[in-house]
Motif scaffolding. Structure first.
Motif, PDB file in Angstrom:
ATOM      1  N   LYS A   1     -37.451  19.463  17.965  1.00 41.75           N
ATOM      2  CA  LYS A   1     -36.657  19.857  19.416  1.00 41.75           C
ATOM      3  C   LYS A   1     -35.736  20.882  19.611  1.00 41.75           C
ATOM      4  O   LYS A   1     -35.793  21.420  20.331  1.00 41.75           O
ATOM      5  CB  LYS A   1     -36.099  18.210  19.753  1.00 41.75           C
ATOM      6  N   LEU A   2     -35.058  20.951  18.701  1.00 42.20           N
ATOM      7  CA  LEU A   2     -33.825  22.074  18.632  1.00 42.20           C
ATOM      8  C   LEU A   2     -34.537  23.485  18.294  1.00 42.20           C
ATOM      9  O   LEU A   2     -33.920  24.252  19.090  1.00 42.20           O
ATOM     10  CB  LEU A   2     -32.884  21.855  17.328  1.00 42.20           C
TER      11      LEU A   2
ATOM     12  N   LYS B   1     -30.389  19.534  25.017  1.00 43.79           N
ATOM     13  CA  LYS B   1     -31.246  18.805  24.116  1.00 43.79           C
ATOM     14  C   LYS B   1     -31.337  17.474  24.230  1.00 43.79           C
ATOM     15  O   LYS B   1     -32.368  16.633  23.794  1.00 43.79           O
ATOM     16  CB  LYS B   1     -31.335  19.599  22.754  1.00 43.79           C
ATOM     17  N   GLY B   2     -30.163  16.871  24.512  1.00 50.33           N
ATOM     18  CA  GLY B   2     -29.925  15.268  24.326  1.00 50.33           C
ATOM     19  C   GLY B   2     -29.951  14.759  22.929  1.00 50.33           C
ATOM     20  O   GLY B   2     -29.689  13.723  22.542  1.00 50.33           O
ATOM     21  N   TYR B   3     -29.121  15.739  22.032  1.00 44.90           N
ATOM     22  CA  TYR B   3     -28.747  15.213  20.555  1.00 44.90           C
ATOM     23  C   TYR B   3     -27.395  15.567  20.518  1.00 44.90           C
ATOM     24  O   TYR B   3     -26.896  16.435  20.849  1.00 44.90           O
ATOM     25  CB  TYR B   3     -29.654  15.885  19.610  1.00 44.90           C
ATOM     26  N   ASP B   4     -26.731  14.460  20.048  1.00 45.50           N
ATOM     27  CA  ASP B   4     -25.325  14.488  19.901  1.00 45.50           C
ATOM     28  C   ASP B   4     -25.052  14.922  18.160  1.00 45.50           C
ATOM     29  O   ASP B   4     -25.482  14.000  17.439  1.00 45.50           O
ATOM     30  CB  ASP B   4     -24.638  13.117  20.006  1.00 45.50           C
ATOM     31  N   ILE B   5     -24.758  16.034  17.954  1.00 40.01           N
ATOM     32  CA  ILE B   5     -24.756  16.576  16.575  1.00 40.01           C
ATOM     33  C   ILE B   5     -23.040  16.772  16.487  1.00 40.01           C
ATOM     34  O   ILE B   5     -22.229  17.367  17.326  1.00 40.01           O
ATOM     35  CB  ILE B   5     -25.446  17.661  16.411  1.00 40.01           C
TER      36      ILE B   5
ATOM     37  N   ARG C   1     -25.852  18.901  23.076  1.00 41.43           N
ATOM     38  CA  ARG C   1     -25.829  17.529  23.600  1.00 41.43           C
ATOM     39  C   ARG C   1     -26.174  17.462  24.968  1.00 41.43           C
ATOM     40  O   ARG C   1     -26.897  16.753  25.611  1.00 41.43           O
ATOM     41  CB  ARG C   1     -24.251  16.699  23.439  1.00 41.43           C
TER      42      ARG C   1
ATOM     43  N   SER D   1     -22.188  22.258  19.747  1.00 40.74           N
ATOM     44  CA  SER D   1     -22.399  20.815  19.886  1.00 40.74           C
ATOM     45  C   SER D   1     -22.474  20.212  21.263  1.00 40.74           C
ATOM     46  O   SER D   1     -23.367  19.667  21.533  1.00 40.74           O
ATOM     47  CB  SER D   1     -21.327  19.961  18.871  1.00 40.74           C
TER      48      SER D   1
ATOM     49  N   SER E   1     -38.070  15.281  13.664  1.00 34.81           N
ATOM     50  CA  SER E   1     -37.832  15.333  15.056  1.00 34.81           C
ATOM     51  C   SER E   1     -36.992  15.749  15.665  1.00 34.81           C
ATOM     52  O   SER E   1     -37.166  16.705  16.940  1.00 34.81           O
ATOM     53  CB  SER E   1     -38.079  13.843  15.837  1.00 34.81           C
ATOM     54  N   VAL E   2     -35.620  15.788  15.495  1.00 35.45           N
ATOM     55  CA  VAL E   2     -34.449  16.549  15.958  1.00 35.45           C
ATOM     56  C   VAL E   2     -34.648  18.128  15.621  1.00 35.45           C
ATOM     57  O   VAL E   2     -34.365  18.857  16.864  1.00 35.45           O
ATOM     58  CB  VAL E   2     -33.104  15.778  15.230  1.00 35.45           C
TER      59      VAL E   2
ATOM     60  N   GLN F   1     -36.896  11.036  11.342  1.00 36.78           N
ATOM     61  CA  GLN F   1     -35.685  11.261  12.531  1.00 36.78           C
ATOM     62  C   GLN F   1     -35.113  12.710  12.693  1.00 36.78           C
ATOM     63  O   GLN F   1     -35.050  13.573  13.697  1.00 36.78           O
ATOM     64  CB  GLN F   1     -34.505  10.495  12.773  1.00 36.78           C
TER      65      GLN F   1
END
Length: 148
Positions: free
Chosen positions: A71-72, A106-110, A103, A99, A67-68, A64
């Protein structure tokens, strides 16, 4: 006596580790306090199963994270900032802004605490930030500061 540690014990070992200690230390302190269990065949089998499950979870988490990271690294994240006439921004870009941009774009919450910026961001341009995912996994993400 061989024991299996259930919790981390200072100066002895970490969780799910098989260690050899004196009988009195194991029977009078470690086992009654819930820090360890005796390393009999049944408990050894349970330890092997726990280690297999932990390895599968770690492999899934690593996939996972990869994959993140992929994408980043596709392209820079754009962060809007108010600027003066000379191109300098008011204030500076913070990990919270990065951050939120990740979000939104890219759609990821870091978590912002996992993001560190190497340079002071005081002008428009492209910069790099480092993201620490834990377990020794880090990634570098490019971000571009653009005027609003």
């Amino acid at each position: 006596m061989d024991i299996i540690l259930i919790k981390d014990v200072d100066n002895l070992g970490g969780r799910n580790e098989l260690v050899k200690v004196k009988n009195g230390y194991a029977r009078n302190f470690l086992i009654p306090q819930g820090f360890a269990v005796e390393a009999n065949p049944s408990n050894r089998k349970q330890l092997e199963e726990r280690l297999k499950v932990a390895a599968k979870k770690e492999a899934a988490m690593l996939a996972q994270i990869n994959s993140v990271v992929a994408k980043l690294q596709e392209g820079p994240v754009k962060i809007g900032a108010k600027t003066g006439t000379s191109g300098k921004i008011f204030g500076s870009v913070t990990p919270l802004q990065i951050s939120r941009a990740i979000r939104d774009q890219k759609g990821y919450d870091i978590d912002r605490r996992k993001i560190s910026i190497t340079d002071d961001v005081k002008e428009l341009g492209t910069y790099k930030a480092s993201i620490d995912f834990g377990n020794g996994q880090t990634a570098t993400v490019d971000f571009e500061v653009v005027g609003e």
